[in-house]
Design a protein around this motif. Sequence first.
Motif, short mmCIF file in Angstrom:
data_model
loop_
_atom_site.label_atom_id
_atom_site.label_comp_id
_atom_site.label_asym_id
_atom_site.label_seq_id
_atom_site.Cartn_x
_atom_site.Cartn_y
_atom_site.Cartn_z
N LEU A 72 47.60 41.98 24.65
CA LEU A 72 46.39 41.49 25.30
C LEU A 72 46.15 42.03 26.70
CD1 LEU A 72 46.57 37.77 24.09
CD2 LEU A 72 45.12 39.61 23.19
N VAL A 73 47.13 42.70 27.30
CA VAL A 73 46.90 43.27 28.64
C VAL A 73 46.32 44.68 28.56
CG1 VAL A 73 48.70 41.90 29.73
CG2 VAL A 73 49.28 44.15 28.82
N TYR A 129 41.20 44.26 25.46
CA TYR A 129 41.16 42.92 26.04
C TYR A 129 41.33 42.94 27.56
CZ TYR A 129 41.96 42.12 21.09
OH TYR A 129 41.87 42.16 19.72
N HIS A 130 42.31 43.69 28.06
CA HIS A 130 42.55 43.85 29.50
C HIS A 130 42.65 42.50 30.22
CE1 HIS A 130 42.14 48.20 29.40
NE2 HIS A 130 41.00 48.08 28.74
N LEU A 131 43.43 41.59 29.68
CA LEU A 131 43.61 40.30 30.35
C LEU A 131 44.51 40.46 31.57
CD1 LEU A 131 44.13 37.78 27.40
CD2 LEU A 131 42.00 38.60 28.41
N ASN A 132 44.16 39.73 32.66
CA ASN A 132 45.05 39.72 33.82
C ASN A 132 46.13 38.65 33.65
OD1 ASN A 132 43.93 37.20 34.60
ND2 ASN A 132 42.27 38.23 35.70
N GLU A 155 44.76 35.03 33.11
CA GLU A 155 44.18 34.88 31.78
C GLU A 155 45.26 34.88 30.71
OE1 GLU A 155 39.90 37.09 32.73
OE2 GLU A 155 41.65 38.24 32.05
N LEU A 156 46.25 35.74 30.89
CA LEU A 156 47.35 35.79 29.93
C LEU A 156 48.14 34.49 29.95
CD1 LEU A 156 48.79 37.60 27.88
CD2 LEU A 156 50.25 38.41 29.75
N ILE A 173 46.59 31.69 28.00
CA ILE A 173 46.77 31.74 26.54
C ILE A 173 47.85 30.75 26.11
CG2 ILE A 173 47.53 33.20 24.62
CD1 ILE A 173 44.79 33.95 25.57
N LEU A 214 39.06 37.97 20.24
CA LEU A 214 40.04 37.26 21.06
C LEU A 214 40.11 35.78 20.70
CD1 LEU A 214 42.04 37.30 23.42
CD2 LEU A 214 40.09 36.93 24.97
#
Length: 440
Positions: free
Chosen positions: A285-286, A290-293, A296-297, A300, A346
């Motif tokens: 997911l990073v 998706y590029h979650l920071n 945000e991760l 989850i 997502l």
Amino acid sequence: MLARFGVFQKVFFIMPSAAASRPLASEIDILEPTIAPPQSDPPKQYLTRGTPGYRKASLALFMSGYSTFALLYCVQPLMPIFADEFKVSPAMSSLSLSLSTGLLALAIFCAAAISERFGRRSLMFCSLMGASLCTLACAIMPSWNLILVIRALEGLLLGGVPAVAMAYLSEEIDPKGIGAAMGLYIAGNALGGMSGRVFTGILAEYLSWRVALAVIGAFGIAAAIGFFTMLPPSRNFKPRRSNASHHVSAWLGHVRKGPLALLFFIGFLLMGSFVTIYNYSGFRLVVEPYHLNQTELGLIFTAYLCGVGSSWVGGTLSDRFGQFQVMMAGIILMFAGLMTTLASPLILIILGIAMLTAGFFMAHAVASALIGRLAGANKGHASSLYLLAYYLGSSIAGSIGGKFWSAGGWSAVITFTGIMLALALVAGQTAYFLSCRKAR
């Protein structure tokens, strides 16, 4: 002959007065020595549902489970950061967790033996306090190798909590309420795992990963003190000296019991599947799309809230509808969640992780209660074997999952965990069949 007749005359023809009864009694005692009635163990004093003691014990063990999982899994959302900062591979970064869980599994054996001699409450307190101090130490370690050493030591120290907590519940809680109490303890595990992951993710994003670990360690110290002040002392536990052969015999006796051995195997498979998904979903997911920071991760992991509710609900339902049935339902829910994470949106990935989490904690809570029910004697030894398999699953499968991730991405990870869950279903059904046959 005259002497014998004299005794006969005393017994049958002389009306005994209060004064004469004493020599008569002494002669009869000579002829027929008194046999003392057999001594029986005093009845056990259980903490029953609805009483203040039951509530205090449940809350204290909830707190211990919360702290244990927060300390243990706080590094999981930091694995991508570790890989980048210390220039290590994803599989190598997972050692920050795998080493802790692997050595925790081995330490559980020693903890079970020590608790049989010195008691449950003090050992759990010392373990929680020592692990909290290790987390504080990790926050200031300058190198990757030193972090791994401290995390390994933390795993050894945390071994004094899980098996001992399960043994305490089995000994002190009324069997009619054990499912709900065990479910609440596992709910503490779930909430602690979520909090450790979410808070470290947020703090790492806005401050640093070192500050995040320091905060988790300080909280662990406070939780250890709260646990010790709230947990009622054991009333049914009797300290006993024992040698190595006693412990080996107890462990082997549990392994030879078919249903118990299968439950140990189920613990390995369920925890291995669960940790593998959480370890490598972050790496998925990073990156694109998706590029979650880190914040945000970390969010989850609020999916753990599903585990908080499902563990308590599962434990309560198992008291009413049967433990094996609820455990199997939890495994099926895990499998459904696993398949859902194969989707690209997502929102569906998050839904799949939530389903997997709910199913895992439901199955784990019920399996933990089953261990206490089926073990009979030496419950601490049975709990230690279950948790040995449980944490070895986390350590071994969690690291092997990195190889699958590097080789084939998410679909390879799903294949690996799907096989483990299928084996868990087969093992659960077989354990149920064997336990029913033994009951007949």
